[in-house]
Design an enzyme around this catalytic site. Structure first.
Site, PDB file in Angstrom:
ATOM      1  N   GLU A  74     -49.308  42.220 -31.125  1.00 49.26           N
ATOM      2  CA  GLU A  74     -47.992  41.754 -30.903  1.00 49.26           C
ATOM      3  C   GLU A  74     -47.239  41.792 -32.090  1.00 49.26           C
ATOM      4  OE1 GLU A  74     -47.772  37.709 -29.171  1.00 49.26           O
ATOM      5  OE2 GLU A  74     -45.818  37.523 -29.957  1.00 49.26           O
TER       6      GLU A  74
ATOM      7  N   ASP B  40     -40.086  30.079 -32.546  1.00 51.51           N
ATOM      8  CA  ASP B  40     -41.195  29.947 -33.566  1.00 51.51           C
ATOM      9  C   ASP B  40     -41.071  28.827 -34.637  1.00 51.51           C
ATOM     10  OD1 ASP B  40     -42.521  32.432 -33.229  1.00 51.51           O
ATOM     11  OD2 ASP B  40     -40.598  33.454 -33.315  1.00 51.51           O
TER      12      ASP B  40
END
Lengths: 256, 404
Positions: A46, A57
């Site tokens: 990824e 995030d």
């Protein structure tokens, strides 16, 4: 059959997807990192496209994004770096990123170029399913890219089924409603994953957020097809002087 | 690709997916879906409950001190050879319009059963307003503030702490409002059940831009009847307000949006000059993009990275504008002007001397725009005096010393 589907056909359990940030730790280390991940046992990659405001995030990945942006990373530079990646990388590559930089590049141009360089799928956390169905899904399909939706323990069964229908490749099960890089209570996670397993969804389930070592990886895999490791690997890379050696040691600690 | 269209011709309401023209929507990660969806599915119903309306208006009257006066600024009017009315949001409790929205959202959060309130703040005005309402209602309050802004706005930090709020430094990115917003959103992601996020402006995912505009619309609702009393007509010829994210402008424009005879003027912060590279004039410099969950105009690099704006006023120092304003700009319904740091400072000193009112630096930009416009003697100009200048005294003192 797509490269991601083939991966899950060959190896339906304990699939390891490792996240790395493009242009981190150095601008030109992207391919080196990917090659090391492939060599030492990752099944999927990824690849994060850095963004100035990565909402989903946590601090570790945001910090790596800031460094990558300072290094000069952009979608244009990334596609240039990936131009010949299929000469050496054989495992699936999934691009993860946020909508704004992609819109500036041009959404269709982005999908076209991603498919051209050999990208297999996309994870775009801030592209919700309404916009996907209304505008963007058709473009993604036109270039035969898999699109992976996220689901959380808060996602209703009806909505999980909808996300499953819209996704291809796999479903990304966030192990709790939290940003990346947080510690999780894995008993609750197990209950959640058992519930998902019982739903018999069409897509494989990959577990992300909170997976950081052998123990959490093994637990996450018990009721799923595999797991995604991100912040822990980024942390290891951050203090590394030798990407290959660091990656080897990191993956051996998880897989052996 | 097709564009999402509004279902009605009204500028006031977004369509069911939160779009004002091509701007708006809810570009949020799945981890926020439950929180945002709960709010989206219930905000209108709750806001229309008679008991909610009664509680909201009682607090606006008895706690905030509404209606805020509409004051005919005679000496300023004479200078511009017209009639200028000031909508005195600076006289609200806590010194700005921000309290209108904070009360509305905290009342709404209580009805959603939330126990924990989070907010972002730049200069600290919205943080102070939210901390104030949380103290009043006995709710836990956490305010995210950029590390740089904490240093720059010490009195407001102390105020929030005295009110019982926990002020958390946003240490990521540029360490200012944009990053405080990111941190607040992350907190909300990590608390999917018990927390309400009080966004301070008409930004963020649907339903925030619409909800905040509705809570601030009390400004123009009052202006209409106050004007009727003073001038015999509910309609002014011009409404002028400063725009960062755009909440005071949204409130001041709201009940005039569908009155085409009323000119709406939004004033952005040009910083050191619109094209100086040190500016926050989003309508001039921004491109369509996605920031903090909605599609709007966003100041960004060619590669789509959000840039750090500059303005002398922390409240206008934001790289986006609300989707309603992006639509008003694109459709031409509102005129967008800008004022530089220096022009805003001059205007602040001028209005202080003429009217005995020290405006907030944000509002000073709206005053500065008066000089760029021409009026007729019988025009009726309403300027939203969004906040008072106490918080900006250090900047004003510095400017006075420089000019001595």
């Amino acid at each position: 059959m797509t490269r991601i589907a083939q991966t899950f056909l060959n190896k339906p359990k304990q699939v390891l997807n490792v996240y790395c940030t493009a242009g981190y730790p150095q601008l030109n280390s992207t391919l080196t990192v990917m090659q090391a991940l492939q060599q030492y046992g990752a099944d999927l990659i990824e690849l994060g496209m850095p963004y100035s405001d990565p909402l989903a995030d946590g601090p570790v990945i945001q910090q790596s994004s800031s460094v990558a942006l300072q290094n000069g990373m952009s979608i244009k530079v990334l596609f240039e770096q990936l131009k010949d990646c299929r000469k050496t990388i054989h495992i699936p590559i999934i691009l993860m990123g946020y909508m704004n930089p992609i819109l500036q590049y041009g959404f269709e141009a982005f999908c076209k170029k991603a498919a051209e360089v050999g990208v297999d799928g996309l994870i775009l956390p801030d592209l919700p399913e309404y916009e996907f169905e209304n505008m963007y899904g058709a473009v993604i399909k036109k270039y035969q890219l898999d699109f992976i939706f996220l689901i959380t323990p808060e996602t209703s069964e009806e909505r999980i089924r909808k996300m499953d229908a819209l996704s291809s490749g796999f479903l990304y099960a966030v192990s709790s409603s939290a940003t990346t890089g947080k510690d999780k209570n894995f008993n609750e996670v197990n209950t959640y994953l058992q519930r998902l397993q019982a739903m018999q969804l069409k897509n494989p389930i990959m577990v992300g957020f909170g997976v950081k070592d052998k123990s959490t990886f093994t637990t996450a895999c018990t009721y799923s097809n595999g797991a995604i490791i991100g912040s822990a690997y980024i942390q290891a890379l951050g203090s590394s002087t030798d990407i290959a050696a660091t990656t080897q040691q990191f993956l051996e600690n998880i897989l052996k | 690709m097709s564009q999402t269209k509004t279902n009605s011709v009204s500028y006031m309401h977004p369509n069911e997916h939160g779009y004002f023209g091509q701007f708006g929507g809810a570009y949020i990660p799945e981890m926020l879906h439950r929180n945002v969806e709960e709010l989206r599915s219930r905000y209108l119903e709750i806001m229309h409950e008679p008991s909610f309306v009664a509680a909201f208006h009682q607090l606006l009257r008895d706690y905030v001190g509404r209606p805020s006066p509409l004051f005919l600024a005679e000496r300023l009017s004479a200078l511009h050879n017209t009639r200028i009315y000031l909508k005195r949001e600076d006289l609200n409790h806590t010194g700005a319009h921000k309290i209108n929205n904070a009360i509305g959202q905290v009342l709404l959060a209580q009805r959603l059963g939330k126990k924990r309130i989070i907010a972002e703040t730049g200069a600290g005005q919205h943080g102070v307003a939210t901390a104030t309402v949380c103290a009043l209602m006995g709710l836990e309050c956490i305010v995210y503030m950029g590390e740089k802004d904490i240093e720059r706005q010490a009195p407001n930090v102390a105020r929030m702490q005295m009110l019982g709020a926990k002020v958390v430094a946003a240490t990521s990115g540029s360490k200012t409002l944009k990053d405080a917003t990111n941190e607040a959103i992350r907190d909300w992601i990590n608390h999917p059940n018990d927390t309400h996020y009080v966004i301070g402006s008409v930004v963020g995912p649907h339903p925030y831009p619409d909800m905040v505009a509705r809570f601030q619309s009390v400004i123009s609702e009052e202006t209409r009847w106050q004007l009727k009393e003073k001038t015999g007509s509910e309609l002014p010829t011009h409404v002028i307000a400063c725009v960062g994210g755009g909440s005071n402008a949204a409130g001041a424009f709201y009940h005039f949006l569908d009155e085409p005879a009323v000119q709406l003027i939004a004033v952005e912060a040009a910083g050191l000059g619109v094209y100086s590279g040190m500016s926050a004039a989003t309508s001039q410099l921004g491109k369509p993009g996605i920031l903090h969950g909605s599609k709007s105009l966003v100041m960004q690099t060619e590669d789509g990275q959000v840039v750090e704006p500059h303005s002398i006023s922390a409240g206008l120092d934001y790289p986006g504008i609300g989707p309603l304003h992006a639509h008003l700009f694109e459709s031409g319904r509102a005129t967008f002007l800008s004022a530089t740091d220096e022009e805003a400072l001059q205007a602040a000193f001028e209005v202080t001397k003429l009217e005995g009112i020290i405006p907030a630096l944000e509002t000073a930009h709206a005053f500065a725009a008066l000089k760029q416009m021409s009026f007729k003697a019988n025009d009726v100009v309403v300027l939203c005096l969004s906040g008072r200048g106490d918080k900006d005294l250090a900047t004003y003192m510095h400017a006075m010393q420089k000019n001595d």
